[in-house]
Design a protein around this motif. Structure first.
Motif, PDB file in Angstrom:
ATOM      1  N   VAL A  71       6.828  -5.273  -2.341  1.00  0.00           N
ATOM      2  CA  VAL A  71       5.911  -4.250  -1.857  1.00  0.00           C
ATOM      3  C   VAL A  71       4.625  -4.381  -2.661  1.00  0.00           C
ATOM      4  CG1 VAL A  71       5.498  -1.772  -1.566  1.00  0.00           C
ATOM      5  CG2 VAL A  71       7.821  -2.692  -1.292  1.00  0.00           C
ATOM      6  N   ALA A  72       3.520  -4.481  -1.941  1.00  0.00           N
ATOM      7  CA  ALA A  72       2.216  -4.612  -2.606  1.00  0.00           C
ATOM      8  C   ALA A  72       1.267  -3.587  -2.018  1.00  0.00           C
ATOM      9  CB  ALA A  72       1.664  -6.020  -2.408  1.00  0.00           C
ATOM     10  N   LEU A  73       0.403  -3.047  -2.861  1.00  0.00           N
ATOM     11  CA  LEU A  73      -0.595  -2.076  -2.423  1.00  0.00           C
ATOM     12  C   LEU A  73      -1.958  -2.761  -2.380  1.00  0.00           C
ATOM     13  CD1 LEU A  73       0.514   1.027  -4.523  1.00  0.00           C
ATOM     14  CD2 LEU A  73       1.119   0.452  -2.162  1.00  0.00           C
ATOM     15  N   VAL A  74      -2.669  -2.538  -1.287  1.00  0.00           N
ATOM     16  CA  VAL A  74      -3.989  -3.143  -1.110  1.00  0.00           C
ATOM     17  C   VAL A  74      -5.049  -2.133  -1.522  1.00  0.00           C
ATOM     18  CG1 VAL A  74      -5.622  -4.080   0.583  1.00  0.00           C
ATOM     19  CG2 VAL A  74      -3.166  -4.580   0.790  1.00  0.00           C
ATOM     20  N   ASP A  75      -5.986  -2.569  -2.348  1.00  0.00           N
ATOM     21  CA  ASP A  75      -7.138  -1.749  -2.736  1.00  0.00           C
ATOM     22  C   ASP A  75      -8.368  -2.396  -2.109  1.00  0.00           C
ATOM     23  OD1 ASP A  75      -9.297  -0.487  -3.937  1.00  0.00           O
ATOM     24  OD2 ASP A  75      -8.363  -0.444  -5.926  1.00  0.00           O
ATOM     25  N   GLU A  76      -8.811  -1.814  -1.011  1.00  0.00           N
ATOM     26  CA  GLU A  76      -9.959  -2.371  -0.275  1.00  0.00           C
ATOM     27  C   GLU A  76     -11.223  -2.369  -1.129  1.00  0.00           C
ATOM     28  OE1 GLU A  76     -10.220  -3.768   2.707  1.00  0.00           O
ATOM     29  OE2 GLU A  76      -8.187  -3.423   3.433  1.00  0.00           O
ATOM     30  N   ASP A  77     -11.416  -1.307  -1.939  1.00  0.00           N
ATOM     31  CA  ASP A  77     -12.636  -1.206  -2.743  1.00  0.00           C
ATOM     32  C   ASP A  77     -12.767  -2.370  -3.731  1.00  0.00           C
ATOM     33  OD1 ASP A  77     -13.325   1.136  -1.427  1.00  0.00           O
ATOM     34  OD2 ASP A  77     -12.378   2.418  -2.953  1.00  0.00           O
ATOM     35  N   SER A  78     -11.674  -2.697  -4.415  1.00  0.00           N
ATOM     36  CA  SER A  78     -11.734  -3.788  -5.392  1.00  0.00           C
ATOM     37  C   SER A  78     -11.325  -5.131  -4.775  1.00  0.00           C
ATOM     38  CB  SER A  78     -10.836  -3.476  -6.591  1.00  0.00           C
ATOM     39  OG  SER A  78      -9.478  -3.511  -6.204  1.00  0.00           O
ATOM     40  N   ARG A  79     -10.962  -5.122  -3.484  1.00  0.00           N
ATOM     41  CA  ARG A  79     -10.537  -6.321  -2.754  1.00  0.00           C
ATOM     42  C   ARG A  79      -9.388  -7.017  -3.486  1.00  0.00           C
ATOM     43  NH1 ARG A  79     -11.949  -7.216   1.823  1.00  0.00           N
ATOM     44  NH2 ARG A  79     -11.824  -9.470   1.770  1.00  0.00           N
ATOM     45  N   SER A  80      -8.409  -6.187  -3.894  1.00  0.00           N
ATOM     46  CA  SER A  80      -7.265  -6.732  -4.622  1.00  0.00           C
ATOM     47  C   SER A  80      -5.954  -6.208  -4.035  1.00  0.00           C
ATOM     48  CB  SER A  80      -7.352  -6.376  -6.106  1.00  0.00           C
ATOM     49  OG  SER A  80      -7.249  -4.980  -6.273  1.00  0.00           O
ATOM     50  N   THR A 125       0.762 -13.648  -0.374  1.00  0.00           N
ATOM     51  CA  THR A 125       0.561 -12.211  -0.521  1.00  0.00           C
ATOM     52  C   THR A 125      -0.771 -11.793   0.085  1.00  0.00           C
ATOM     53  OG1 THR A 125       1.880 -12.250  -2.538  1.00  0.00           O
ATOM     54  CG2 THR A 125       0.508 -10.306  -2.182  1.00  0.00           C
ATOM     55  N   ALA A 126      -1.828 -12.493  -0.239  1.00  0.00           N
ATOM     56  CA  ALA A 126      -3.149 -12.162   0.303  1.00  0.00           C
ATOM     57  C   ALA A 126      -3.199 -12.401   1.807  1.00  0.00           C
ATOM     58  CB  ALA A 126      -4.221 -12.991  -0.400  1.00  0.00           C
ATOM     59  N   GLU A 127      -2.575 -13.469   2.267  1.00  0.00           N
ATOM     60  CA  GLU A 127      -2.573 -13.780   3.699  1.00  0.00           C
ATOM     61  C   GLU A 127      -1.875 -12.692   4.515  1.00  0.00           C
ATOM     62  OE1 GLU A 127      -1.013 -17.541   5.895  1.00  0.00           O
ATOM     63  OE2 GLU A 127      -2.299 -18.192   4.229  1.00  0.00           O
ATOM     64  N   VAL A 128      -0.740 -12.235   4.030  1.00  0.00           N
ATOM     65  CA  VAL A 128      -0.005 -11.174   4.725  1.00  0.00           C
ATOM     66  C   VAL A 128      -0.808  -9.877   4.707  1.00  0.00           C
ATOM     67  CG1 VAL A 128       2.064  -9.724   4.627  1.00  0.00           C
ATOM     68  CG2 VAL A 128       2.261 -12.201   4.378  1.00  0.00           C
ATOM     69  N   ALA A 129      -1.421  -9.562   3.582  1.00  0.00           N
ATOM     70  CA  ALA A 129      -2.235  -8.338   3.492  1.00  0.00           C
ATOM     71  C   ALA A 129      -3.420  -8.394   4.452  1.00  0.00           C
ATOM     72  CB  ALA A 129      -2.716  -8.134   2.058  1.00  0.00           C
ATOM     73  N   ARG A 130      -4.084  -9.547   4.546  1.00  0.00           N
ATOM     74  CA  ARG A 130      -5.227  -9.678   5.463  1.00  0.00           C
ATOM     75  C   ARG A 130      -4.785  -9.553   6.918  1.00  0.00           C
ATOM     76  NH1 ARG A 130      -6.573 -13.905   1.879  1.00  0.00           N
ATOM     77  NH2 ARG A 130      -5.811 -15.450   3.375  1.00  0.00           N
ATOM     78  N   ALA A 131      -3.628 -10.125   7.241  1.00  0.00           N
ATOM     79  CA  ALA A 131      -3.140 -10.090   8.627  1.00  0.00           C
ATOM     80  C   ALA A 131      -2.592  -8.719   8.988  1.00  0.00           C
ATOM     81  CB  ALA A 131      -2.064 -11.152   8.829  1.00  0.00           C
ATOM     82  N   GLY A 132      -2.146  -7.975   7.981  1.00  0.00           N
ATOM     83  CA  GLY A 132      -1.596  -6.650   8.244  1.00  0.00           C
ATOM     84  C   GLY A 132      -0.234  -6.686   8.905  1.00  0.00           C
TER      85      GLY A 132
END
Length: 181
Positions: A99-108, A148-155
């Motif tokens: 489980v990962a949390l996305v922080d749009e403001d810091s792009r992390s 991790t980043a790819e899955v977060a970007r794809a949603g």
């Protein structure tokens, strides 16, 4: 499938109580016996499939009920994430879960839970061992070139079996991912 010389009412009543897939009265033609056995095996297979499907459904519904109870018990994010991740892994929905949390403001992206279910002897699933793995609190950039980043970007969630080139190879080697989902 019963094969018997008896066809009296008491015998038939006792046989019906066992819910057989067939009852043949002797003498029996070999073709009829073969056909009856094939149909009985097919019916038995269908019953087993339905039984497994119902067991899976009950297991998943139980997990969803436990998740809901845990989530309603507290609005604390850590409590909710723990309950969600532990129940999903324990229910056998996945063998492991991150489980990962996305922080749009810091792009992390911050990995906050990473759990796995241990294996029992001969590959069977034992009582779930839910533990933290090395990636806990690992932070990735939202624009990184990894899974991790790819899955977060794809949603969208992604289920992976074995090694994937998008894994964080500098942190984990190929062997640590062999035969894992």
């Amino acid at each position: 499938v019963y094969v018997s010389a008896y066809s009296d009412e008491e015998t038939l009543r006792r046989v019906k109580d066992t819910q057989p897939f067939g009852y043949l009265i002797k003498p029996v033609d070999k073709g009829l016996l073969r056909t009856t056995i094939q149909i009985a095996l097919s019916a038995h297979g269908a019953v087993l499939e339905r039984t497994h499907a119902l067991n899976d459904r009950d297991r998943l519904l139980g997990a969803f009920q436990r998740i809901t109870r845990s989530m309603l018990a507290s609005l604390d994010l850590d409590h909710v994430l723990d309950a969600l991740a532990e129940q999903i892994v324990a229910a056998g929905i996945f063998r492991s879960l991150m489980v990962a949390l996305v922080d749009e403001d810091s792009r992390s992206i911050r990995v906050v839970r990473s759990l796995t279910r241990s294996r029992g002897r001969q590959g069977t699933t034992a009582t779930p061992f839910v533990g933290q793995m090395h990636a806990l609190d690992r932070v990735y950039g939202l624009d990184d070139d990894n899974l991790t980043a790819e899955v977060a970007r794809a949603g969208e969630r992604e289920v992976i079996v074995g090694w994937d080139e998008r894994f964080d190879a500098d942190r984990y080697g190929l062997e640590s991912y062999r035969d894992k989902v």
